[in-house]
Design an enzyme around this catalytic site. Structure first.
Site, PDB file in Angstrom:
ATOM      1  N   HIS A  51       0.857  -1.188   0.000  1.00  0.00           N
ATOM      2  CA  HIS A  51       0.000   0.000   0.000  1.00  0.00           C
ATOM      3  C   HIS A  51       0.893   1.239   0.000  1.00  0.00           C
ATOM      4  CE1 HIS A  51      -3.692  -2.122   1.974  1.00  0.00           C
ATOM      5  NE2 HIS A  51      -3.137  -2.850   1.019  1.00  0.00           N
ATOM      6  N   GLU A  53       0.779   4.012   1.636  1.00  0.00           N
ATOM      7  CA  GLU A  53       1.138   4.505   2.970  1.00  0.00           C
ATOM      8  C   GLU A  53       2.279   3.689   3.563  1.00  0.00           C
ATOM      9  OE1 GLU A  53      -1.918   3.583   1.789  1.00  0.00           O
ATOM     10  OE2 GLU A  53      -3.411   4.112   3.288  1.00  0.00           O
ATOM     11  N   CYS A  81      -6.549   2.034   5.616  1.00  0.00           N
ATOM     12  CA  CYS A  81      -7.181   0.780   6.034  1.00  0.00           C
ATOM     13  C   CYS A  81      -6.606   0.370   7.394  1.00  0.00           C
ATOM     14  CB  CYS A  81      -6.926  -0.305   4.992  1.00  0.00           C
ATOM     15  SG  CYS A  81      -5.178  -0.802   4.897  1.00  0.00           S
ATOM     16  N   CYS A  84      -2.725  -0.179   7.329  1.00  0.00           N
ATOM     17  CA  CYS A  84      -1.945   1.054   7.288  1.00  0.00           C
ATOM     18  C   CYS A  84      -2.113   1.869   8.565  1.00  0.00           C
ATOM     19  CB  CYS A  84      -2.305   1.869   6.058  1.00  0.00           C
ATOM     20  SG  CYS A  84      -1.773   1.038   4.526  1.00  0.00           S
TER      21      CYS A  84
END
Length: 149
Positions: A51, A53, A81, A84
């Site tokens: 991801h 992040e 999410c 993260c």
């Protein structure tokens, strides 16, 4: 000077061009200096943890040679999410700025609301909805194009 959210949006666009869900992230230090930029790379590496992040935070930690990012700001185009958000807490990020809200898989203002849990020992300053419409439009257009294909 380009804002961190504009840089995150640019990273999200690059991710979309590469066939990734368009999410971009930027980490800045306490002076506002950009440390890292990242877009989603889940498909590229066939890695569900890639991801934007997580990639940006890990690169910032490595660049600073530090365990924690207390003086840093993470700017991301989508509400993080659970995965993260947990990384944000573990790395003790000082501030989280995000664009679009994510009622389906977000974990900051939706779902588990990770930073309100008594077992979460670190809570960053949170600023949501920054350039929300533009961030949401990128995601909407990406998924509409996939449905129409």
């Amino acid at each position: 000077m380009t804002s961190p959210m504009q840089m995150a949006l640019d990273e999200a666009r690059r991710a979309a061009e590469a066939g990734e869900v368009p999410v971009g992230a930027v980490v800045t230090d306490g002076t506002g200096t950009v440390l890292t930029l990242a877009g989603n790379r889940v498909e590229e590496g066939k890695n569900p943890t890639a991801h934007a992040e997580f990639l940006a935070l890990n690169a910032a930690r490595a660049a600073l040679g530090q365990k924690y990012l207390a003086d840093c700001t993470l700017t991301v185009t989508l509400e993080p999410c659970a995965f993260c958000a947990a990384a944000i807490a573990a790395l003790r990020v000082g501030r989280l700025v995000f664009g679009a809200y994510d009622p389906k898989t977000g974990a900051v203002e939706h779902g588990p609301r990770l930073f309100t849990q008594p077992t979460t020992h670190h809570k960053p300053e949170i600023i949501g909805g920054v350039r929300e419409q533009e961030s949401a439009a990128l995601l909407r257009e990406f998924f509409e194009a996939r449905r129409d294909a």
